[in-house]
Write a protein that holds these residues in place. Structure first.
Motif, PDB file in Angstrom:
ATOM      1  N   TYR A 274     -50.022 -31.719   3.374  1.00 27.04           N
ATOM      2  CA  TYR A 274     -48.541 -31.509   3.809  1.00 27.04           C
ATOM      3  C   TYR A 274     -47.669 -31.302   2.739  1.00 27.04           C
ATOM      4  N   ASP A 275     -46.577 -30.762   3.183  1.00 22.29           N
ATOM      5  CA  ASP A 275     -45.374 -30.716   1.651  1.00 22.29           C
ATOM      6  C   ASP A 275     -44.124 -31.344   2.267  1.00 22.29           C
ATOM      7  N   ASN A 276     -43.891 -31.769   3.364  1.00 22.68           N
ATOM      8  CA  ASN A 276     -42.529 -32.313   3.736  1.00 22.68           C
ATOM      9  C   ASN A 276     -41.327 -31.551   3.826  1.00 22.68           C
ATOM     10  N   ILE A 277     -41.686 -30.082   3.775  1.00 22.57           N
ATOM     11  CA  ILE A 277     -40.979 -29.018   4.063  1.00 22.57           C
ATOM     12  C   ILE A 277     -41.460 -28.126   5.010  1.00 22.57           C
ATOM     13  N   CYS A 278     -42.488 -27.622   5.038  1.00 20.81           N
ATOM     14  CA  CYS A 278     -43.006 -27.039   6.315  1.00 20.81           C
ATOM     15  C   CYS A 278     -43.991 -27.701   7.134  1.00 20.81           C
ATOM     16  N   SER A 279     -44.344 -28.832   6.800  1.00 19.05           N
ATOM     17  CA  SER A 279     -45.363 -29.732   7.352  1.00 19.05           C
ATOM     18  C   SER A 279     -45.004 -31.185   7.168  1.00 19.05           C
ATOM     19  N   GLY A 280     -45.485 -31.985   7.887  1.00 20.38           N
ATOM     20  CA  GLY A 280     -45.238 -33.430   7.861  1.00 20.38           C
ATOM     21  C   GLY A 280     -46.417 -34.168   8.367  1.00 20.38           C
ATOM     22  N   ILE A 281     -46.394 -35.553   8.234  1.00 16.58           N
ATOM     23  CA  ILE A 281     -47.255 -36.506   8.896  1.00 16.58           C
ATOM     24  C   ILE A 281     -46.335 -37.581   9.586  1.00 16.58           C
ATOM     25  N   GLY A 282     -46.678 -38.113  10.869  1.00 12.38           N
ATOM     26  CA  GLY A 282     -46.224 -38.979  11.600  1.00 12.38           C
ATOM     27  C   GLY A 282     -47.122 -39.819  12.091  1.00 12.38           C
ATOM     28  N   LYS A 283     -46.615 -41.207  12.337  1.00 12.47           N
ATOM     29  CA  LYS A 283     -47.260 -42.386  12.913  1.00 12.47           C
ATOM     30  C   LYS A 283     -46.571 -43.032  14.021  1.00 12.47           C
ATOM     31  N   LEU A 284     -46.979 -43.300  15.096  1.00  9.82           N
ATOM     32  CA  LEU A 284     -46.501 -43.888  16.101  1.00  9.82           C
ATOM     33  C   LEU A 284     -47.019 -45.001  16.931  1.00  9.82           C
ATOM     34  N   VAL A 285     -46.644 -46.033  17.402  1.00 13.59           N
ATOM     35  CA  VAL A 285     -47.235 -46.944  18.283  1.00 13.59           C
ATOM     36  C   VAL A 285     -46.187 -46.621  19.680  1.00 13.59           C
ATOM     37  N   VAL A 286     -47.032 -46.502  20.787  1.00 14.07           N
ATOM     38  CA  VAL A 286     -46.709 -46.450  21.959  1.00 14.07           C
ATOM     39  C   VAL A 286     -47.199 -47.406  22.851  1.00 14.07           C
ATOM     40  N   ALA A 287     -46.512 -48.453  23.446  1.00  8.53           N
ATOM     41  CA  ALA A 287     -46.683 -49.330  24.154  1.00  8.53           C
ATOM     42  C   ALA A 287     -46.853 -48.873  25.760  1.00  8.53           C
TER      43      ALA A 287
END
Length: 291
Positions: A274-287
């Motif tokens: 990824y490049d943080n301009i056109c693409s990115g990474i996410g992490k999430l905790v959903v209880a």
């Protein structure tokens, strides 16, 4: 003679001004292009942030309803799988190879309290999506039953309780099994989808989700704290299920491709560029929603 000399000087001055402006334009053009490029980059970064917020909202609203609900005594299955083993309900879909699919029951989208009397459950007409013949779940915290809807009026819904039971108050709620997965969306690029495990077509929830990994969080001693994270395909029951940890790779549609300068390694071992301009990474905790 004087006029000719004046015209000659005027022409010289015009040529000099043109030369100066040409030089200034040549000097300013790279700066203007850099400003335009910087402005476009900022616009794309803002659009990427808005896309991620939309993805977070969809993941939270969908996945927080997976599991059991309230004081329900039923044990529902939650399954995480990969594109290597596609369930029959998803056959024919071009599932992304770097994305998991999730199976679970969407519980409590419609939730209210009803009164049991003479084998009938009466509840307010708060569930606009139900019809006669549909089934809801009804629980008194000792047992949970499926109750078919037998009548609907403007202010009251009546359902049939299938077993003898003394009169009292019941928690009544909807429960429908779904699959969540990633496949190409309506614009051609990958998107996040869901499909009922029972009937109906798939629904695109949000575009821009390239890859997705699900990991179940389990509570083995019922203290409300996660004791284990499952990072391989698995099936668990809702009595130990606390929620999900999600890793996702997202991308703006129609965004000029940039050289990927970062790499993210998932808990499953994938490497996402990824490049943080056109693409990115996410992490999430959903209880899971325990209300």
């Amino acid at each position: 003679m004087v006029r000719q000399r004046f015209n000659g000087y005027l022409l010289l001055e015009v040529l000099l001004v043109i030369a100066i402006l040409t030089g200034l334009f040549a000097l300013l053009t790279p700066s203007i292009q850099q400003v335009q490029k910087t402005t476009e980059t900022r616009r794309q970064m803002l659009a990427l942030m808005l896309l991620e917020q939309n993805i977070v909202d969809q993941l939270t609203s969908q996945l927080s309803q997976v599991g059991d609900f309230g004081c329900s005594t039923s044990k529902l299955e939650i399954e995480v799988g990969t594109s290597d083993q596609i369930p029959p309900r998803l056959k024919g879909y071009d599932l992304d190879r770097d994305a998991d699919w999730l199976y679970g029951s969407y519980v409590g989208a419609c939730s209210t309290f009803g009164t049991l009397k003479s084998g009938l459950v009466e509840l307010p007409a708060v569930c606009s999506s139900i019809d006669v013949g549909d089934q809801l779940q009804a629980s008194d915290c000792h047992s949970t039953q499926k109750v078919p809807i037998v009548s609907i009026s403007n202010d009251k819904v009546t359902a049939l309780w299938p077993e003898p039971l003394s009169e009292g108050e019941l928690h009544v709620y909807s429960q429908e099994p779904f699959y969540w997965f990633v496949k190409p969306g309506k614009v051609g690029e990958n998107a996040f989808w869901r499909r009922s495990a029972m009937q109906g077509n798939a629904l695109e929830l949000t575009p821009g989700v390239e890859h997705l990994r699900f990991y179940s969080l389990l509570d083995h001693n019922d203290d409300g704290i996660a004791d284990e994270l499952l990072n391989q395909p698995h099936t668990v029951t809702s009595d130990k299920f606390l929620g999900l940890f999600v890793e996702y790779h997202f991308r703006l549609p129609n965004c000029e491709a940039r050289q990927s300068i970062f790499a993210y390694r998932t808990l499953r071992g994938d490497s996402w560029q990824y490049d943080n301009i056109c693409s990115g990474i996410g992490k999430l905790v959903v209880a899971k929603n325990n209300e």
